[in-house]
Write a protein that holds these residues in place. Structure first.
Motif, mmCIF file in Angstrom:
data_model
loop_
_atom_site.group_PDB
_atom_site.id
_atom_site.type_symbol
_atom_site.label_atom_id
_atom_site.label_comp_id
_atom_site.label_asym_id
_atom_site.label_seq_id
_atom_site.Cartn_x
_atom_site.Cartn_y
_atom_site.Cartn_z
ATOM 1 N N SER A 16 -48.147 -80.826 -46.910
ATOM 2 C CA SER A 16 -49.429 -80.494 -47.521
ATOM 3 C C SER A 16 -50.446 -81.568 -47.171
ATOM 4 C CB SER A 16 -49.300 -80.408 -49.045
ATOM 5 O OG SER A 16 -48.399 -79.410 -49.441
ATOM 6 N N ALA A 58 -54.265 -82.659 -48.641
ATOM 7 C CA ALA A 58 -55.425 -82.468 -49.504
ATOM 8 C C ALA A 58 -56.618 -83.143 -48.847
ATOM 9 C CB ALA A 58 -55.159 -83.074 -50.873
ATOM 10 N N ASP A 117 -55.673 -73.230 -47.930
ATOM 11 C CA ASP A 117 -56.153 -72.702 -49.200
ATOM 12 C C ASP A 117 -57.406 -73.510 -49.540
ATOM 13 O OD1 ASP A 117 -56.707 -72.016 -51.826
ATOM 14 O OD2 ASP A 117 -54.609 -71.938 -52.427
ATOM 15 N N LYS A 153 -58.129 -74.774 -53.031
ATOM 16 C CA LYS A 153 -57.410 -75.994 -53.411
ATOM 17 C C LYS A 153 -57.707 -77.153 -52.466
ATOM 18 C CE LYS A 153 -53.535 -73.520 -55.529
ATOM 19 N NZ LYS A 153 -52.061 -73.311 -55.519
ATOM 20 N N THR A 199 -56.725 -77.617 -49.470
ATOM 21 C CA THR A 199 -55.421 -78.018 -48.960
ATOM 22 C C THR A 199 -55.057 -77.209 -47.731
ATOM 23 O OG1 THR A 199 -54.692 -78.609 -51.202
ATOM 24 C CG2 THR A 199 -52.981 -78.301 -49.544
#
Length: 121
Positions: A21, A23, A73, A76, A78
């Motif tokens: 992931s 961010a 996404d 988010k 992300t």
């Protein structure tokens, strides 16, 4: 201030899977393609995968095609990298970044810390 925070790396046996992931914040990355890159010890950082700003188009390095899947996404902030059928040669530090152009896959200048992926044979 640009922030890219990668996570999800680890030690896995060959044939296993990991989901990375990333961010992102500080730049309007939602308006840009996003990419994953990796750097193995003693090697240059290389392109792994990219996804268009809309999420509708994806690109992969030949070495990971069919095994890795990039997704995003934006709600988010992300971006993800699903890695299946991992091989020892996938061992590297993985980074995400915005991509200036899908024609060149040139990333922006600022990088996060990356996340270590180690695949044992």
């Amino acid at each position: 201030q640009v922030q890219l925070v990668e996570s999800g790396g680890g030690l896995v046996q060959a044939g296993g899977s990991l989901r990375l992931s990333c961010a992102f914040s500080g730049r309007t990355f939602t308006n840009y393609p996003m990419g994953w890159f990796r750097q193995a010890p003693g090697k240059e950082r290389e392109f792994v995968a990219a996804i268009s700003w809309s999420g509708s188009v994806t690109y992969y390095a030949d070495s990971v095609k069919g095994r890795f899947t990039i997704s995003r996404d934006d709600a988010k902030h992300t971006v993800y990298l699903q890695m299946n059928s991992l091989k020892p040669e996938d061992t590297a530090v993985y980074f995400c970044n915005g991509v200036k152009s899908l024609l060149t896959m040139v990333p922006f200048d600022s990088w996060g810390q990356g996340t270590q992926v180690t695949v044992s044979s």
